[in-house]
Design a protein around this motif. Structure first.
Motif, short mmCIF file in Angstrom:
data_model
loop_
_atom_site.label_atom_id
_atom_site.label_comp_id
_atom_site.label_asym_id
_atom_site.label_seq_id
_atom_site.Cartn_x
_atom_site.Cartn_y
_atom_site.Cartn_z
N GLN A 178 4.65 -12.16 -2.04
CA GLN A 178 6.01 -11.78 -2.45
C GLN A 178 6.12 -10.27 -2.66
O GLN A 178 7.14 -9.67 -2.34
N ILE A 179 5.07 -9.67 -3.20
CA ILE A 179 5.08 -8.21 -3.39
C ILE A 179 5.20 -7.53 -2.03
O ILE A 179 6.00 -6.62 -1.84
N GLU A 211 -7.25 1.98 1.35
CA GLU A 211 -6.86 0.57 1.52
C GLU A 211 -6.73 0.21 3.00
O GLU A 211 -6.36 -0.90 3.33
N SER A 212 -7.02 1.16 3.90
CA SER A 212 -6.97 0.81 5.32
C SER A 212 -8.35 0.55 5.87
O SER A 212 -8.49 0.10 6.99
N THR A 213 -9.35 0.90 5.12
CA THR A 213 -10.69 0.85 5.69
C THR A 213 -11.65 0.05 4.84
O THR A 213 -12.84 0.04 5.10
N GLY A 214 -11.12 -0.63 3.83
CA GLY A 214 -11.98 -1.42 2.94
C GLY A 214 -12.68 -2.53 3.70
O GLY A 214 -12.35 -2.78 4.86
N PRO A 215 -13.62 -3.19 3.04
CA PRO A 215 -14.42 -4.21 3.73
C PRO A 215 -13.57 -5.35 4.28
O PRO A 215 -13.91 -5.93 5.30
N SER A 216 -12.45 -5.64 3.64
CA SER A 216 -11.68 -6.79 4.12
C SER A 216 -10.52 -6.36 5.02
O SER A 216 -9.70 -7.17 5.42
N THR A 217 -10.42 -5.08 5.31
CA THR A 217 -9.31 -4.62 6.14
C THR A 217 -9.85 -3.78 7.29
O THR A 217 -11.03 -3.48 7.36
N ALA A 248 -1.38 -6.34 1.07
CA ALA A 248 -1.72 -7.46 0.18
C ALA A 248 -2.96 -7.12 -0.63
O ALA A 248 -3.03 -7.33 -1.85
N HIS A 249 -3.94 -6.53 0.05
CA HIS A 249 -5.17 -6.11 -0.59
C HIS A 249 -4.88 -5.04 -1.64
O HIS A 249 -5.42 -5.04 -2.76
#
Ligand code: HEC
Length: 348
Positions: A168-169, A122-128, A145-146
Motif C-alpha cells: 500500500q505504501i 536501496e537499488s543494490t541491496g542483497p534482495s534487489t 517495497a524494500h
C-alpha cells in the motif's frame, strides 16, 4: 494496482522567512516530537544529553537548523579503503561505522527513478538489483517495497512487520507527483498551452534509458540535450495574446530558462564516474548530459557520479559537517570528504 488519484499539489507561497518545520516542531514540543529520536535524529547517538530541553536543543541541532538526519553506514566488508580518521564535531568518530548527515529525499515523482536513495543503497541491496530497462518497473517497485521496510524497521523503529502494508505504501507513493504549478507574475504554469505542473508530469513518458548521452537508449534512439519542452509553446504564442505585458515578460523569461537548460554549453571536467570512466578530460555538455529524463530532470539510467558537492574544496559551506579521511589499501591514495557517499555502499 490500486487506482489512487494523482495528487496535484500546488505550490504554497512561502513568506520572506520560513522557519524550518523541524525547528518549529522542536519549539512546539520542547524536542519531544517523535521525529526527535537518537537513532537518526540527533547529531550523534552517544555521549549526548537528551534529559533537558537545552540538552535536546544541542543534540538535535542539525535536524532543527538544516533538516539533516544522521545516516550511520557500516564500512562494507572487503572495502578497497580504510577509514583512517573521522573528524566529527558532534562525536560519532568511529572508523567502522561512518555517520553521514543527509536530508530526506522527496517521496514523489518516483516513477522517474533510476536509483533508489541518494547513494543507491536501496537499488543494490542483497534482495534487489540495479534498476534496468529490461526489469523496470518490477525492480523499482521491489526496491521501494524494500525501502519501506527498512525505513519502518530502522528509522521509524517499528517492531511489527509491515507485511501487506508495504504494498500500500508503494502504491501510494508511486502515484504522487509534485511540480511547481504557479509562478509569480505568470500564474498557472499549465496555461496558454504549456504543460508545467504535476498533472502533466504524471502523464510524462518514461522508461529506463529513455534519454541517455552515453548511448544507453534500449531502442537506439539518439540523444538530444533538449530535455524540457514544457514551455516551448509560449515561444510561439508570444505577442499573439491579449494578456498584460507583465505576464508576457514572465512567460518569456521562463522560455529563456528552458532554452538555457536545453542548450547552454557546459565543459564537464573532473567528474568522477564520467570523465575518468570515459577517459575524456573534457566533455562538452549541457544540463541534460546529467539531467537527462525528459521533463523530469533525473538521470534516466543509473549513473553514480561525483560533482564534488561533498568535497572539502566545494564552494558550498560545509564547515558544519565531519571530515572523513579514506586511504586506498593498495595505492595508499588518501581522499578527504564530508560524505563518502556511494563508497560506503560499494566499498570501492
Ligand atoms: C556533470 C553533471 C551535471 C551537470 C552538467 C549538471 N548537473 Fe545538476 N546535478 C548533478 C548531480 C550529480 C546532482 C546531485 C548533487 C548531489 O546532491 O550530490 C545535481 C543536482 C542538481 C539540482 C538539485 C536537485 C535536487 O533534487 O536537489 C538541480 C536543481 C540541478 N542539479 C540543476 C542543474 C542545472 C540547471 C544544470 C545546467 C545549468 C545542471 N544541473 C548541470 C549533475 C549535474
Amino acid at each position: 494496482m490500486a487506482a489512487l488519484a494523482t495528487l496535484a499539489i500546488s505550490q504554497i507561497r512561502a513568506g520572506p522567512f520560513r522557519q524550518p518545520a523541524t525547528e518549529r516542531l522542536f519549539n512546539e514540543t520542547k524536542g519531544t516530537d517523535p521525529i526527535f529520536r537518537t537513532n537518526d535524529g540527533s547529531n550523534c547517538d552517544h555521549n549526548i544529553d537528551t534529559s533537558s530541553v537545552d540538552g535536546r536543543k544541542h543534540a538535535y541541532s542539525l535536524l532543527t537548523s538544516r533538516g539533516l538526519f544522521r545516516i550511520a553506514l557500516d564500512v562494507p566488508a572487503g572495502a578497497e579503503y580504510d577509514v583512517v580518521s573521522v573528524n566529527n564535531p558532534y562525536g560519532c568518530t568511529e572508523l567502522s561505522t561512518v555517520s553521514t548527515y543527509r536530508r530526506a529525499l522527496p517521496t514523489t515523482n518516483l516513477k522517474f527513478l533510476s536509483t533508489v536513495m541518494w547513494d543507491g543503497r536501496e537499488s543494490t541491496g542483497p534482495s534487489t538489483q540495479k534498476i534496468t530497462f529490461a526489469t523496470n518497473p518490477v525492480d523499482l517497485l521491489a526496491d521501494l517495497a524494500h525501502q519501506a521496510v527498512d525505513a519502518t524497521n530502522g528509522q521509524a523503529q517499528g517492531t511489527t512487520p509491515l507485511t501487506t502494508l508495504q504494498q500500500q505504501i508503494v502504491d501510494f507513493e508511486t502515484h504522487l507527483f509534485t511540480a511547481q504549478s504557479i509562478a509569480r507574475e505568470v500564474g498557472a504554469l499549465d496555461s496558454h498551452g504549456a504543460t508545467g505542473g504535476p498533472a502533466a508530469l504524471s502523464k510524462q513518458d518514461f522508461f529506463v534509458g529513455i534519454s541517455d548521452p552515453l548511448g544507453g537508449n534500449p531502442h537506439g534512439t539518439a540523444f538530444t540535450p533538449a530535455i524540457f519542452n514544457l514551455f516551448e509553446v509560449w515561444t510561439k504564442s508570444r505577442g499573439h495574446d491579449d494578456d498584460d505585458q507583465d505576464n508576457k515578460g514572465g512567460r518569456a523569461s521562463i522560455v529563456r530558462g528552458e532554452a538555457l537548460f536545453n542548450s547552454k554549453p557546459i565543459n564537464i571536467t573532473g567528474v568522477a564516474g564520467l570523465n575518468d570512466t570515459l577517459n575524456t578530460p573534457l566533455i562538452p555538455g549541457n544540463c541534460g548530459t546529467c539531467h537527462s529524463s525528459p521533463n523530469a530532470g533525473n538521470h534516466s539510467v543509473s549513473l553514480p557520479i561525483n560533482i564534488g558537492v561533498a568535497d572539502l574544496s566545494s564552494s558550498l559551506n560545509l564547515s558544519y559537517l565531519p571530515v572523513v579521511t579514506l586511504r586506498n589499501k593498495v595505492s595508499g591514495q588518501m581522499t578527504q570528504t564530508t560524505d563518502p557517499g556511494r563508497a560506503l555502499i560499494t566499498g570501492k
